[in-house]
Design a protein around this motif. Structure first.
Motif, PDB file in Angstrom:
ATOM      1  N   TRP A 123     -35.150  37.445-118.627  1.00  0.00           N
ATOM      2  CA  TRP A 123     -35.363  37.756-117.201  1.00  0.00           C
ATOM      3  C   TRP A 123     -34.227  37.193-116.349  1.00  0.00           C
ATOM      4  CZ3 TRP A 123     -36.915  34.276-113.178  1.00  0.00           C
ATOM      5  CH2 TRP A 123     -37.245  34.906-111.980  1.00  0.00           C
ATOM      6  N   GLN A 124     -33.830  35.965-116.630  1.00  0.00           N
ATOM      7  CA  GLN A 124     -32.728  35.371-115.865  1.00  0.00           C
ATOM      8  C   GLN A 124     -31.423  36.118-116.085  1.00  0.00           C
ATOM      9  OE1 GLN A 124     -33.017  31.257-117.115  1.00  0.00           O
ATOM     10  NE2 GLN A 124     -34.087  30.701-115.230  1.00  0.00           N
ATOM     11  N   ARG A 125     -31.182  36.564-117.305  1.00  0.00           N
ATOM     12  CA  ARG A 125     -29.975  37.361-117.557  1.00  0.00           C
ATOM     13  C   ARG A 125     -30.053  38.689-116.822  1.00  0.00           C
ATOM     14  NH1 ARG A 125     -29.512  36.400-123.920  1.00  0.00           N
ATOM     15  NH2 ARG A 125     -31.564  37.224-123.645  1.00  0.00           N
ATOM     16  N   MET A 126     -31.253  39.267-116.738  1.00  0.00           N
ATOM     17  CA  MET A 126     -31.428  40.525-115.995  1.00  0.00           C
ATOM     18  C   MET A 126     -31.035  40.332-114.533  1.00  0.00           C
ATOM     19  SD  MET A 126     -35.073  41.911-117.582  1.00  0.00           S
ATOM     20  CE  MET A 126     -35.571  42.679-116.082  1.00  0.00           C
ATOM     21  N   LEU A 127     -31.384  39.184-113.976  1.00  0.00           N
ATOM     22  CA  LEU A 127     -31.060  38.917-112.574  1.00  0.00           C
ATOM     23  C   LEU A 127     -29.560  38.843-112.331  1.00  0.00           C
ATOM     24  CD1 LEU A 127     -33.720  36.208-111.641  1.00  0.00           C
ATOM     25  CD2 LEU A 127     -33.755  38.646-111.103  1.00  0.00           C
ATOM     26  N   GLY A 128     -28.817  38.478-113.364  1.00  0.00           N
ATOM     27  CA  GLY A 128     -27.380  38.328-113.222  1.00  0.00           C
ATOM     28  C   GLY A 128     -26.583  39.602-113.471  1.00  0.00           C
ATOM     29  N   ILE A 129     -27.258  40.672-113.881  1.00  0.00           N
ATOM     30  CA  ILE A 129     -26.554  41.923-114.181  1.00  0.00           C
ATOM     31  C   ILE A 129     -26.262  42.675-112.896  1.00  0.00           C
ATOM     32  CG2 ILE A 129     -26.768  44.182-115.298  1.00  0.00           C
ATOM     33  CD1 ILE A 129     -28.529  42.811-117.403  1.00  0.00           C
ATOM     34  N   GLU A 130     -25.007  43.108-112.773  1.00  0.00           N
ATOM     35  CA  GLU A 130     -24.645  43.909-111.609  1.00  0.00           C
ATOM     36  C   GLU A 130     -25.200  45.310-111.772  1.00  0.00           C
ATOM     37  OE1 GLU A 130     -20.721  44.078-109.901  1.00  0.00           O
ATOM     38  OE2 GLU A 130     -20.277  42.131-110.773  1.00  0.00           O
ATOM     39  N   ALA A 131     -25.679  45.851-110.678  1.00  0.00           N
ATOM     40  CA  ALA A 131     -26.210  47.208-110.702  1.00  0.00           C
ATOM     41  C   ALA A 131     -25.060  48.185-110.908  1.00  0.00           C
ATOM     42  CB  ALA A 131     -26.930  47.519-109.398  1.00  0.00           C
ATOM     43  N   VAL A 132     -25.314  49.220-111.683  1.00  0.00           N
ATOM     44  CA  VAL A 132     -24.325  50.260-111.923  1.00  0.00           C
ATOM     45  C   VAL A 132     -24.672  51.450-111.061  1.00  0.00           C
ATOM     46  CG1 VAL A 132     -23.335  51.796-113.664  1.00  0.00           C
ATOM     47  CG2 VAL A 132     -23.982  49.467-114.281  1.00  0.00           C
ATOM     48  N   GLU A 133     -23.684  51.951-110.376  1.00  0.00           N
ATOM     49  CA  GLU A 133     -23.893  53.090-109.487  1.00  0.00           C
ATOM     50  C   GLU A 133     -23.959  54.373-110.319  1.00  0.00           C
ATOM     51  OE1 GLU A 133     -22.032  53.724-105.193  1.00  0.00           O
ATOM     52  OE2 GLU A 133     -20.589  54.093-106.793  1.00  0.00           O
ATOM     53  N   THR A 134     -25.021  55.156-110.151  1.00  0.00           N
ATOM     54  CA  THR A 134     -25.138  56.424-110.860  1.00  0.00           C
ATOM     55  C   THR A 134     -24.237  57.460-110.207  1.00  0.00           C
ATOM     56  OG1 THR A 134     -26.950  57.224-109.472  1.00  0.00           O
ATOM     57  CG2 THR A 134     -27.557  55.944-111.434  1.00  0.00           C
ATOM     58  N   LYS A 135     -24.015  58.571-110.901  1.00  0.00           N
ATOM     59  CA  LYS A 135     -23.162  59.620-110.352  1.00  0.00           C
ATOM     60  C   LYS A 135     -23.713  60.142-109.034  1.00  0.00           C
ATOM     61  CE  LYS A 135     -21.111  61.245-114.627  1.00  0.00           C
ATOM     62  NZ  LYS A 135     -20.960  62.370-115.544  1.00  0.00           N
ATOM     63  N   SER A 136     -25.043  60.343-108.954  1.00  0.00           N
ATOM     64  CA  SER A 136     -25.626  60.861-107.715  1.00  0.00           C
ATOM     65  C   SER A 136     -25.500  59.847-106.582  1.00  0.00           C
ATOM     66  CB  SER A 136     -27.084  61.277-107.914  1.00  0.00           C
ATOM     67  OG  SER A 136     -27.867  60.179-108.289  1.00  0.00           O
ATOM     68  N   GLU A 137     -25.675  58.553-106.908  1.00  0.00           N
ATOM     69  CA  GLU A 137     -25.506  57.511-105.882  1.00  0.00           C
ATOM     70  C   GLU A 137     -24.047  57.446-105.427  1.00  0.00           C
ATOM     71  OE1 GLU A 137     -28.898  54.228-107.062  1.00  0.00           O
ATOM     72  OE2 GLU A 137     -27.019  54.246-108.187  1.00  0.00           O
ATOM     73  N   LYS A 138     -23.131  57.570-106.402  1.00  0.00           N
ATOM     74  CA  LYS A 138     -21.705  57.526-106.077  1.00  0.00           C
ATOM     75  C   LYS A 138     -21.351  58.693-105.161  1.00  0.00           C
ATOM     76  CE  LYS A 138     -17.230  56.957-108.240  1.00  0.00           C
ATOM     77  NZ  LYS A 138     -16.511  56.802-109.501  1.00  0.00           N
TER      78      LYS A 138
END
Length: 175
Positions: A123-138
Motif C-alpha cells: 500500500w505504501q509503495r502504491m502511494l509513491g507511484i506516479e499516476a500515468v496519463e492515459t491517451k484520452s487524458e493526454k
C-alpha cells in the motif's frame, strides 16, 4: 475493487493491496490460478489445494470483499453472499474476536506473522507511484491547454487594448 469495496464500506486501496500480495501482483504462481478469479486465496491451504473458483473477476472481487467483512464486522454484506466460506469465517471471528485492524489478520487470514506488514508495504509503495496519463487524458489535457492559450491570447489582447486607452487618457490629461 473500487466498486465492490465501496458498496460495503471497505477501504478500496487496502483491499486492492491485499489482492496484490495474495496474487503476487496478479502473476499468481502459487496454488491459485488466474482463471479461478480468486484474488484473496479463498479456500487455499497450501500443498496444491486450489481453493475457490469464481465465474468472473467481479464475483471474485466481491467474494474477497465479503471475506474481509466476515473477518472484520458483525454486519452482513449488502450484496448476495458469493463467498463460499463467509458463514464459517464469520462464525469463527464472532467467537474468537473480530479483526478490527489489519494487523489482526496476521496468523488468522494467513499464517504469516508479517501478513499485514506485507499489505501495508504494498500500500505504501502504491502511494509513491506516479499516476500515468492515459491517451484520452493526454488528448483532453492538450486540448484544455490549447483552449486556455486561446483564452489567454484573447485576455492579453483585451488587456493591451485597455492599457492603450489608459495610456492615451493619461497623455491627454498631461498635455
Amino acid at each position: 475493487y473500487w466498486q465492490e469495496a465501496s458498496h460495503e464500506g471497505v477501504r478500496q486501496d487496502l483491499a486492492f493491496a491485499q489482492a496484490l500480495v495474495e496474487t503476487g501482483f496478479f502473476r499468481f504462481g502459487g496454488d491459485v490460478k488466474p482463471e479461478q478469479n480468486n484474488f484473496c486465496g479463498l479456500g487455499t491451504t497450501g500443498g496444491g489445494v486450489k481453493g475457490a473458483h469464481f465465474k468472473t473477476p467481479e464475483i471474485g472481487v466481491r467474494a474477497h470483499i465479503q471475506h474481509l467483512l466476515a473477518y472484520t464486522t458483525q454486519k452482513h454484506p449488502s450484496t448476495k453472499i458469493v463467498d463460499p466460506r463467509y458463514d464459517l469465517a464469520h462464525a469463527i471471528r464472532l467467537e474468537r474476536g473480530l479483526c478490527d485492524t489489519w494487523y489482526k489478520l496476521n496468523g488468522t487470514w494467513a499464517m504469516s506473522p508479517n501478513y499485514s506488514e506485507k499489505i501495508m508495504g504494498v500500500w505504501q509503495r502504491m502511494l509513491g507511484i506516479e499516476a500515468v496519463e492515459t491517451k484520452s487524458e493526454k488528448y483532453k489535457n492538450e486540448h484544455d491547454k490549447k483552449d486556455n492559450k486561446v483564452k489567454e491570447e484573447v485576455n492579453t489582447t483585451e488587456d493591451q487594448h485597455k492599457m492603450r486607452e489608459l495610456v492615451d487618457e493619461l497623455l491627454k490629461k498631461n498635455k
